[in-house]
Design a protein around this motif. Structure first.
Motif: not given
Length: 388
Positions: A126-140
């Motif tokens: 039940n994760a809630e993840i919010s990320v900027s499109s410019a930072r997708l490369s930093k998702l992990f």
């Protein structure tokens, strides 16, 4: 041996029991409940990851042994094997552009010894993840230490929100499932499987090899019933991309970080428009052999079949020669905000449509002579070849 400890202040309990001998050192099962999360955080993550949690627990085999190091000196070596690390109600952030929370975070099959990066199997419920499109490369990023992965496998479910450059939630998955496992063909990579559901029953599926650090992937992609308003603003800042809309389905290959797509797309109920004006609409269109690249920008289509198009051509202020005037009209439709600044140095066209077929269309033409009552043409059909 058997070691027990308690902390009344935090209601923490710890036990460690096993064997002790001169040859193998100390080794036994370690269990700890209601640990302060900062303790386990420092065990797994270095500085740069902000983690908060209600509580944490750990279980595994802890071994200590005196060994001779490379300098021929005795040194205490430690190893933690087959561990299970649990964080309740974790909240993780690395920057303002990446926020993650969940009901539960677990590292199973967790192994860590002196000199090596800890690693395990990650599960987020039940994760809630919010990320900027410019930072997708930093998702992990929270699950990478140095240049090495903390993750052998992943199992994540929950919601995912991707925001545009103005921090507006644009692409929202109300439910998503993501798993990875070791790639048998390429041991340095993992095989990722993603299934996400958007509003209005939209669905995206992806599968393929991925490298987490640095993030790179080549995926087989399929999508159905996706509203373009949910992702076009992530690709272009042009107003046409922001206000236009269409329902799309398709399949193909997607690559990252190049952000390239190769495949086919079907669109329905589409409008290309600015904030106050519709430029082109259609009932249905098929895009065959679509090739898209984000850097440097390139968008090419082998063939487009458009059924029931409605073109609204405002010639007011356009050049007087008809081909030039129509070219001006096409430039209002095609977004150009993301084209390279020094576009003259590129030897290829950024847009190329090899063949566009119009079927059963309508055309409205407005100019200085009839600003209030544009000319109306029906049963429009024909082809436009090699447009670029």
């Amino acid at each position: 041996f058997r070691l027990l400890a308690e902390s009344l202040k935090h209601d923490t309990s710890l036990s460690w029991q096993g064997t002790l001998n001169e040859k193998d050192g100390i080794s036994g099962t370690l269990k700890a409940q209601n640990l302060q999360p900062e303790i386990l955080k420092s065990f797994v993550w270095k500085n740069g990851v902000d983690l908060k949690s209600v509580s944490s627990s750990v279980k595994g085999i802890l071994s200590l042994q005196n060994k001779v190091n490379a300098d021929n000196k005795k040194e205490l070596f430690y190893a933690f094997q087959d561990g299970l690390l649990t964080f309740e109600k974790p909240q993780i952030s690395t920057t303002k552009s990446l926020q993650l929370s969940a009901d539960n975070l677990q590292f199973s099959s967790f192994n860590y010894n002196r000199g090596n990066t800890p690693e395990g199997k990650l599960r987020l419920q039940n994760a809630e993840i919010s990320v900027s499109s410019a930072r997708l490369s930093k998702l992990f990023t929270p699950f990478i230490r140095g240049n090495k992965n903390l993750i052998q496998e992943m199992d994540i479910n929950g919601t995912l929100t991707i925001k545009d450059k103005d921090n507006n939630p644009t692409l929202v998955f109300n439910k998503f499932f993501l798993t990875t496992e070791p790639d048998k063909k390429e041991p340095s990579k993992q095989k990722i499987t993603f299934k996400g559901y958007t509003e209005n029953n939209g669905e995206i599926n992806a599968i393929g090899p991925v490298t987490l650090s640095p993030l790179a992937m080549s995926l087989s992609l399929s999508f159905d019933n996706i509203e373009t308003k949910s992702f076009l603003p992530l690709l272009s800042s042009n107003p046409v991309a922001r206000y236009s809309h269409s329902i799309i389905k398709g399949k193909g290959k997607y690559s990252f970080p190049q952000s390239g797509f190769y495949g086919s797309v079907e669109t329905t109920d589409s409008e290309i428009k600015t904030e106050d004006k519709t430029l082109l609409s259609w009932k249905k269109a098929d895009f065959s052999t679509v090739i898209y690249k984000s850097a440097p920008f390139s968008f090419r289509v082998e063939k487009i079949d458009i059924d029931q198009p409605v073109l609204t051509w405002d010639k007011t202020g356009s050049r007087s020669i008809p081909p030039d005037a129509f070219s001006d009209y096409l430039n209002t439709i095609v977004p150009i905000a993301n084209l390279p600044k020094n576009s003259s140095k590129y030897k290829y066209p950024f847009y190329r449509f090899k063949q566009i077929n119009l079927i059963n269309g309508e055309l409205f033409v407005k100019d200085e002579n009839n600003p209030e009552q544009p000319a109306h043409y029906t049963n429009l059909k024909g082809s436009i070849n090699s447009s670029q």
